[in-house]
Structures are given as C-alpha cells and as structure tokens.
Design a protein around this motif. Structure first.
Motif, short mmCIF file in Angstrom:
data_model
loop_
_atom_site.label_atom_id
_atom_site.label_comp_id
_atom_site.label_asym_id
_atom_site.label_seq_id
_atom_site.Cartn_x
_atom_site.Cartn_y
_atom_site.Cartn_z
N VAL A 398 -3.12 7.38 9.02
CA VAL A 398 -3.05 8.58 8.18
C VAL A 398 -3.04 8.21 6.70
O VAL A 398 -3.73 8.84 5.88
CB VAL A 398 -1.79 9.40 8.53
CG1 VAL A 398 -1.59 10.54 7.53
CG2 VAL A 398 -1.92 9.97 9.94
N ALA A 399 -2.28 7.18 6.33
CA ALA A 399 -2.18 6.77 4.92
C ALA A 399 -3.53 6.34 4.37
O ALA A 399 -3.91 6.72 3.25
CB ALA A 399 -1.15 5.65 4.78
N LEU A 400 -4.27 5.54 5.14
CA LEU A 400 -5.58 5.09 4.65
C LEU A 400 -6.54 6.26 4.54
O LEU A 400 -7.36 6.31 3.61
CB LEU A 400 -6.15 4.02 5.58
CG LEU A 400 -7.34 3.25 5.02
CD1 LEU A 400 -6.91 2.41 3.82
CD2 LEU A 400 -7.98 2.36 6.08
N GLY A 401 -6.45 7.22 5.46
CA GLY A 401 -7.30 8.40 5.36
C GLY A 401 -7.00 9.22 4.11
O GLY A 401 -7.92 9.72 3.45
N LEU A 420 -3.46 13.81 -3.06
CA LEU A 420 -3.86 13.10 -1.85
C LEU A 420 -3.75 11.59 -2.02
O LEU A 420 -3.23 10.88 -1.15
CB LEU A 420 -5.30 13.47 -1.48
CG LEU A 420 -5.53 14.88 -0.94
CD1 LEU A 420 -7.02 15.17 -0.84
CD2 LEU A 420 -4.86 15.06 0.42
N LEU A 421 -4.23 11.10 -3.16
CA LEU A 421 -4.20 9.66 -3.41
C LEU A 421 -2.76 9.16 -3.54
O LEU A 421 -2.40 8.13 -2.98
CB LEU A 421 -4.99 9.34 -4.68
CG LEU A 421 -5.03 7.86 -5.09
CD1 LEU A 421 -5.67 7.02 -4.01
CD2 LEU A 421 -5.76 7.70 -6.42
N LEU A 422 -1.93 9.89 -4.29
CA LEU A 422 -0.55 9.45 -4.50
C LEU A 422 0.23 9.44 -3.19
O LEU A 422 0.99 8.50 -2.92
CB LEU A 422 0.13 10.36 -5.51
CG LEU A 422 -0.39 10.25 -6.96
CD1 LEU A 422 0.30 11.27 -7.85
CD2 LEU A 422 -0.19 8.84 -7.50
N VAL A 423 0.06 10.48 -2.38
CA VAL A 423 0.76 10.51 -1.09
C VAL A 423 0.27 9.39 -0.18
O VAL A 423 1.05 8.74 0.52
CB VAL A 423 0.57 11.88 -0.42
CG1 VAL A 423 1.14 11.86 1.00
CG2 VAL A 423 1.26 12.97 -1.23
N GLY A 424 -1.05 9.14 -0.19
CA GLY A 424 -1.60 8.07 0.63
C GLY A 424 -1.08 6.70 0.23
O GLY A 424 -0.68 5.89 1.08
N LEU A 425 -1.08 6.43 -1.08
CA LEU A 425 -0.58 5.13 -1.56
C LEU A 425 0.91 4.96 -1.27
O LEU A 425 1.36 3.88 -0.87
CB LEU A 425 -0.85 4.99 -3.06
CG LEU A 425 -2.31 4.80 -3.47
CD1 LEU A 425 -2.44 4.82 -4.99
CD2 LEU A 425 -2.86 3.48 -2.92
N ALA A 426 1.68 6.03 -1.48
CA ALA A 426 3.12 5.95 -1.22
C ALA A 426 3.39 5.72 0.26
O ALA A 426 4.24 4.89 0.62
CB ALA A 426 3.79 7.24 -1.70
N THR A 427 2.66 6.43 1.11
CA THR A 427 2.86 6.25 2.56
C THR A 427 2.47 4.86 3.00
O THR A 427 3.18 4.21 3.77
CB THR A 427 2.04 7.30 3.33
OG1 THR A 427 2.39 8.61 2.89
CG2 THR A 427 2.27 7.17 4.82
N TRP A 428 1.33 4.38 2.52
CA TRP A 428 0.87 3.03 2.87
C TRP A 428 1.90 1.99 2.44
O TRP A 428 2.25 1.09 3.23
CB TRP A 428 -0.47 2.76 2.19
CG TRP A 428 -1.07 1.42 2.48
CD1 TRP A 428 -0.88 0.27 1.76
CD2 TRP A 428 -1.94 1.07 3.56
NE1 TRP A 428 -1.59 -0.76 2.32
CE2 TRP A 428 -2.26 -0.30 3.42
CE3 TRP A 428 -2.51 1.80 4.60
CZ2 TRP A 428 -3.10 -0.96 4.31
CZ3 TRP A 428 -3.35 1.13 5.49
CH2 TRP A 428 -3.64 -0.22 5.35
#
Length: 440
Positions: A398-401, A420-428
């Motif tokens: 999900v994070a990479l997506g 979207l980018l910030l949530v993805g980077l934080a999750t990753w």
C-alpha cells in the motif's frame, strides 16, 4: 479528497487480494507468532538412558513451546557430531548475530573443536555437505539423571545447507549430558533470509526433518527397516510439525547398503482456448479500447523496475555470499538493504512522475511489488506465512502504491509534496523501521 480515498481503498484491495488472499490459503496460525507455554513439562527419556530432554527448544530459559525437536540419533555423541560436519577444509562458518549464553547456563557440548580439528577427521559418511553455522541461541531443557537437577543448555553445534541470503536447512544439535546415554537431539527447520527484517525467518520443520532423515538413511551402515523409526513426541505446535520425530539408531548399525528413492511429484497443465472474444459485447470492447488508450510504456518500465530491483537484491546477496570472500554477511546486508529501503521508492517516484493518472500509477506499483514478493517466495519454496508477515507485506504494498500515486502528474499539479506522497513515504518509513525493530 474523494479521489485519494478511492486510491487508498483500491490499494488496500490490491494488498488483500495479492498478499492477504493467497496467505489465507498457505498461511500459518497465530500460534507461530505467540507460542504457548507450559509450567511443568514432561521430558523424553529412553529405557536404557538416565538423562532426558524436553521436546521443544526455547528462545529464553522458559518453557515456551516454540521449536519442536524432530530428529533423535542414538549413538556416540562425538561420532554423530563429527559425521554431520564437513570433512574437508572448505566449510565456512556463517556470521549471524546471536545472543551469548550467560554464566549460569550449563553447557553439555564439552570442549569446542577448532575448524582444523574438524577438518582432520575422516570422510563425511552422509551425502549432504553440512556446513557449520552460527545462529540465534536456542535453549534445550535437559535432565541429567537421578539425583541431578534439570538444567537449560545451549546447542552443541549448528549446521546448515543452502544459501545464507536465500533458503537453507538449519539444524541445532544437543548431545546427551551423560556420555553413556548416547543420544543427540536435533531441531531441523527450513528458513529464508527476510530482507525486510534482515534476519532469518523459519518456514517450517517437516521438510527439513525429511531431508535429515533421508541423509542419515543414505549411510551404508544404516538399515532403514531396523535402525530408523518415527516416535511420537506430541510436539505438534507451533509450525507445521505433526508431533512425530525421526529416531535413528547407530549403535547397532547393520552395514547394509541402502538406496533411497525420492518420489517426484509432477503437475500437469491443460491449456484451454475458449474463444473469449466471441462473448464480448460492444460495451466490453469499448472498455478494453479505453484501457489500451490509458496504457503508457512507463507502466511496463515501472513494473519491471520494481520487480527487478526486489528480486535483484535476493540474487545479488546469494552471488556475493558465494563469490566474494572479502565481504562478511553483515557487509553484504549493509550494501543491499538500501536498495530495498531507498532505491525502490526513489525509482518508483522517478518513473511514476512521468505517468498521467494517479490510480494507474498506484495500481501498477502496488501490484508489481506484490507479484515480486510472491515470485521471491515461490523461488525460495516458502509455503507458509505468519500473520505478522502478511500484515507487514500488505502495508509496504500500500505504501509504495501511495508513493507512485503521489508522483503522478495529476497529483503534482498544485504541489509536489501532496498528501498521497507524504502518507506513502511516512507509511513506508514507519513500516520498515517498525519491522527492523521487531514491532511488525
């Protein structure tokens, strides 16, 4: 906001479909994550011996039913230990972090032999070239006999066969505290190197038990009808253990040549051509045409890059392990882990930034990582996944997506650092850090 929610739900669906879904078919129970305990264990004893052992190993000096003993060899402990080691000077001890036993831990292994002493012994009587290995400390609970206290002990020897950064068979051996009792208890399992945790993860015990059993039966001095049997220890949890252990008696070897045949299982595939195109409506053809119009070469580039980088780390680790003697195991991990943690999300962002649609970029990136994970597991022969692994893999997918979606042109029209980018980077980042420190 609505579009972001749609993308998030779509990525969760991909994660559950491509990671969670298959895991429901091959996954393991929660008992592997949290093994049960017992307060007063019954010990395994033999009629002609005074000492005994508990049928499990534990990661601490407590009766956690974690690693089931699945092979017992009756015979002179020194001879058994020697025959399982490499007979030449080509073995290399693998380097892996493990905790040392404290000063109150009783050792039954006797004086440790050096590599030169091991190499000076006679030729290896088994077929598999087991190499000496180091690994995390596991404790066995043993009874020394009448009038003696039961004690915790560390392993006499650890052996492995396979690739450190791939899949390997791993054995821990514990010899009897009384030399006259002549038994060696073993815990054999298969494991693979998890690049997300930088540690080995146990896959199961049945395949390793069968491999060790076949290897011992390959000895010309062993009669499989007389010297080999299965004994029930009742340690069927956790993992895929059925509670039965292999017992090989070398004390009265009959010296009968043994030929062990392995049954090969094959799968047949049937190709069916049903002319699907005949059943498409005009509306279906319009949808397919629209999908073709949305296709961009960068979709292929994104998918190929993610799959190539992920699988490339696995293959590079195995190649470096076997070809470059100057690199230690920790050095190899230090070189390749940044590819997982940094290069994959950076490459995803760079390629996805040339894509127009956020949803397309997200689905391609997430699906590609999920496919790469399963290709990796299939290549390693992993057919069981603990629940914590399933959760972690869904989160990284999900994070990479989200990173890919946040990089698409429609997501960056107003600002580069979008939600979207910030949530993805934080999750990753949180998932990888949490995984390394054992929280996931």
């Amino acid at each position: 906001m609505r579009r972001s929610i749609v993308i998030g739900l779509a990525l969760l669906a991909v994660g559950f479909l491509f990671v969670g879904g298959p895991s429901l078919l091959v996954g393991s129970s929660a008992e592997e994550v949290a093994p049960s305990q017992t307060e007063s264990p019954e010990l395994v004893e033999f009629e002609d011996s005074e000492s005994g052992f508990w049928e499990y190993l534990s990661a601490r000096e407590a009766h956690d039913r974690r690693s089931p003993i699945n092979v017992v060899v009756r015979g002179d402990a020194e001879q058994v230990v020697r025959m399982m080691q490499l007979a030449d000077e080509d073995w290399e001890e693998t380097d892996e972090e493990h905790e040392d036993a404290d000063q109150f831990t009783y050792s039954i292994g006797g004086d440790n032999q050096t590599a030169e002493e091991n190499a000076s012994h006679t030729a290896l009587p088994t077929e598999i070239p087991w190499g000496e290995a180091a690994g995390t400390t596991r404790y066995a609970y043993v009874d020394l006999g009448p009038g003696e206290e039961t004690r915790w002990t560390t392993e006499t020897l650890q052996l492995d066969d396979g690739d450190y950064y791939g899949q390997r068979y791993h054995i821990r051996l514990y010899e009897s505290p009384n030399p006259d009792d002549e038994w060696v208890a073993m815990q054999a399992h298969t494991e693979h190197f998890d690049w997300f945790t930088l540690r080995h993860r146990v896959d199961g015990v049945e395949a390793a038990q069968s491999r060790v059993e076949r290897d011992l039966m390959s000895m010309s001095s062993v009669d499989p009808q007389e010297d080999v049997q299965r004994i029930y220890l009742g340690n069927s949890r956790p993992s895929d253990s059925d509670g039965w252990a292999t017992k090989v008696d070398l004390r009265a070897a009959s010296f009968v040549p043994v030929v062990v045949g392995l049954a090969a299982r094959g799968k047949t595939r049937t190709r069916v051509e049903d002319g699907v195109d005949r059943y498409l409506t005009d509306a279906d053809r319009e949808r397919l045409a629209a999908a073709r119009d949305r296709f961009e070469p960068r979709h292929i580039a994104l998918a190929g890059t993610i799959v190539g980088l992920f699988l490339g780390v696995r293959m590079a680790g195995i190649v470096l392990e076997n070809a470059v003697d100057a690199l230690t195991m920790h050095m190899i991990a230090g070189l390749l882990y940044p590819v997982i943690a940094v290069v994959i999300p950076l490459a995803t962002y760079a390629i996805a930034s040339g894509l127009e649609r956020r949803l397309d970029a997200a689905l391609v990136a997430a699906t590609s990582l999920a496919v790469a994970i399963w290709i990796d597991y299939g290549w390693l022969g992993v057919d069981r996944l603990p629940l914590d692994v399933v959760l972690q893999r869904i989160l990284v997918v999900v994070a990479l997506g989200l990173i890919a979606a946040g990089a698409a042109r429609r997501a960056t029209r107003e600002r580069r650092l979008n939600g979207l980018l910030l949530v993805g980077l934080a999750t990753w980042t949180l998932v990888l850090v949490g995984t390394l420190f054992g929280y996931l």
